[in-house]
Design an enzyme around this catalytic site. Structure first.
Site, PDB file in Angstrom:
ATOM      1  CD  GLU A  44     -22.201 -13.162 -22.595  1.00  0.00           C
ATOM      2  OE1 GLU A  44     -20.842 -13.346 -22.673  1.00  0.00           O
ATOM      3  OE2 GLU A  44     -22.742 -12.347 -22.130  1.00  0.00           O
ATOM      4  CE  LYS A 130     -18.627  -8.052 -22.469  1.00  0.00           C
ATOM      5  NZ  LYS A 130     -18.478  -9.692 -21.728  1.00  0.00           N
TER       6      LYS A 130
END
Length: 207
Positions: A44, A130
């Site tokens: 990421e 998340k």
């Protein structure tokens, strides 16, 4: 473009996402490539990194699963998708980002801290949420959330390291995001130390 369900399958399988924050594109690329060499498969690249799009574009030409992080708005999300990002991650939930990701069949993993945020994100089609920053919670928080929201899949990020990673996974996290540990290792000891750290992470999660 990688099919949406294939992205989810890979995230659930690898369980560890390397969150890369570099001071520039060159550093972010170096850390990412070292993490990949060490066995990490999901990267990421955060948009706090200058030239993040360049890093994503370069890495998307490899076998890595490459996403964009710290995406604050739909304009940035579209920029990341054009660069080749396979998934989008935000520190918060943004309905416009969710709409854009749904339009292009791209997984959106928004940061959520409350039940209300998790419900809103789930209703907007977000399949993995998340938990950020995770260092403000205990792993048992996941079980508490899954009482009223049994279908919620959570990926804690922020404060995750080799020592507490498996505690989160055992508590029900479907994956974890790790980042500052890799960046600090690179700046302190260089590329080969990141390769070794990545190997240790993947060995730990396999155990």
């Amino acid at each position: 473009m990688i099919p949406k369900m294939k992205v989810y399958e890979e995230l659930l399988d690898t369980k560890v996402v390397a969150v890369i924050r570099g001071k520039n594109a060159e550093e972010a690329t170096a850390i990412s490539e070292a993490a990949l060499e060490g066995g990490m498969r999901a990267i990421e690249v955060t948009y706090t990194t200058p030239g993040a799009g360049q890093v994503i574009e370069r890495l998307s030409g490899t076998d890595a699963l490459v996403g964009a992080g710290t995406v604050l708005d739909a304009e940035t999300a579209r920029h990341a998708l054009l660069a080749g990002a396979a998934f989008i991650v935000s520190p918060h939930f943004d309905p416009e980002v969710a709409r854009l990701c749904n339009r292009y069949s791209t997984p959106y993993l928004p940061g959520c801290m409350t039940i209300k945020e998790m419900v809103l994100a789930s209703e907007a089609g977000c399949d993995i949420l998340k938990l950020f920053p995770a260092n403000g919670f205990e792993p048992s928080f996941i079980r508490s959330v899954q009482g009223p929201l049994p279908n919620v899949r959570i990926m804690p990020t922020g404060g995750i390291n080799k020592e507490n990673m498996n505690s989160w996974l055992e508590a029900g996290a479907v994956a974890v995001g790790v980042g500052s540990d890799l960046t600090k290792t690179y700046r302190a000891s260089g590329r080969e130390a990141v390769v070794e750290s990545a190997r240790n992470y993947m060995a730990a999660v396999q155990r």
